[in-house]
Design an enzyme around this catalytic site. Structure first.
Site, short mmCIF file in Angstrom:
data_model
loop_
_atom_site.label_atom_id
_atom_site.label_comp_id
_atom_site.label_asym_id
_atom_site.label_seq_id
_atom_site.Cartn_x
_atom_site.Cartn_y
_atom_site.Cartn_z
N SER A 81 0.85 -1.19 0.00
CA SER A 81 0.00 0.00 0.00
C SER A 81 0.88 1.23 0.00
O SER A 81 1.99 1.22 0.56
CB SER A 81 -0.90 0.03 1.24
OG SER A 81 -1.51 1.31 1.37
N TYR A 92 -2.87 -0.62 9.97
CA TYR A 92 -2.83 -0.97 8.55
C TYR A 92 -1.45 -0.67 7.96
O TYR A 92 -0.88 -1.50 7.24
CB TYR A 92 -3.91 -0.18 7.82
CG TYR A 92 -4.06 -0.51 6.36
CD1 TYR A 92 -4.49 -1.77 5.95
CD2 TYR A 92 -3.79 0.44 5.38
CE1 TYR A 92 -4.65 -2.07 4.60
CE2 TYR A 92 -3.94 0.16 4.03
CZ TYR A 92 -4.37 -1.09 3.65
OH TYR A 92 -4.51 -1.39 2.31
#
Ligand code: NDP
Length: 243
Positions: free
Chosen positions: A138, A152
């Site tokens: 990501s 995350y």
């Protein structure tokens, strides 16, 4: 029966589904895993078969150790060979630091990190020279745009370490490992019309979300036989989020 083959975790929707279809377009047989949405997985299988390629789907929770590794073994057995692993399955649990529970921490690390490790370990055991391990990270592993991403971002950063170490571990066998860092991508996980979408678009240089196919095209390049000299790399497909 001599086609190259791929397994895509979380291949029933979003980036994973676009990747599974793209790899099939490029001539590969594709197995995909999913967590619960059997109908969506079946639809991707039908679309791949319509391209003349073999396709299989299996329900396998990336957060379950036996299933994370077992799905890769199953795919390699079903097709008789394994050339490409796309570690795509992932979950996003976002929110203020003080609101994240121990269960949140364990679940995110189990799915996003441990699942990717175990799938890579299983795949490495089945791949020959030319194997490709491609992991979906990501953009928040490179640059965190605001609060709420501790868990995350931690999980996605771990995939960079995994990838670089895999590249070193498997390079001698001619197997590459790379991580792709998407920016905001319009999927069920992160819809382009969601409440936090405008800020994400504004955080990119291009001022918009990606379509899942724009990430899949990078994965497809890395999966190709021609991508022989790219390994241990972080590839941003983030609309300039990190620029
Ligand atoms: P979606 O939520 O749209 O799709 C997720 C896919 O993964 C589905 O096929 C789902 O299966 C499957 N899945 C979810 N949990 C599990 C699990 N525990 N085990 C196996 N499969 C699972 O997600 P995206 O396509 O948006 O995201 C894909 C990856 O890309 C993730 O790793 C995500 O973190 C990453 N990413 C996404 C970005 C975005 O903006 N969308 C940005 C950067 C990275 P089912 O249909 O059965 O639920």
């Amino acid at each position: 029966m001599n086609s190259r083959t791929a397994v895509v975790t979380g291949g029933s929707r979003g980036i994973g589904a676009a990747t599974a279809l793209r790899l099939a377009h490029e001539g590969m047989d594709v197995a995909l895993t999913y967590a619960g949405d059997e109908r969506a997985a079946g639809e991707v299988v039908r679309r791949i078969e319509a391209l003349g390629r073999r396709a299989k789907a299996v329900r396998a929770d990336a957060g379950n150790p036996a299933e994370a590794a077992g799905a890769v073994e199953w795919a390699a057995d079903a097709f008789g060979r394994l050339d490409v692993l796309v570690n795509n399955a992932g979950i996003g649990v976002l929110g203020p630091l003080d609101g994240l529970t121990l269960a949140d921490v364990d679940r995110v690390l189990a799915v996003n990190v441990r699942g990717a490790f175990l799938a890579a370990q299983a795949a490495a055991g089945r791949m020959r020279e030319g194997g490709r391990i491609i992991t979906i990270g990501s953009c928040v592993a490179q640059r965190v745009p605001g609060p709420g991403a501790t868990l995350y971002a931690m999980s996605k950063s771990a995939l960079t370490g995994l990838t670089k170490a895999l590249a070193r571990e498997l390079g001698g066998r001619g197997i590459t490992a790379n991580v792709v860092h998407p920016g905001p991508v319009d999927t069920d996980m992160n819809p382009a019309d969601g409440p936090y979408a405008q800020g994400q678009s504004d955080g990119t240089a291009l001022g918009r979300f990606a379509r899942p196919e724009e990430v899949a095209s990078m994965v497809a390049y890395l999966a190709r036989e021609e991508a022989t000299y790219v390994t241990g790399a972080e590839l941003s497909v983030d609309g300039g989020h990190a620029a």
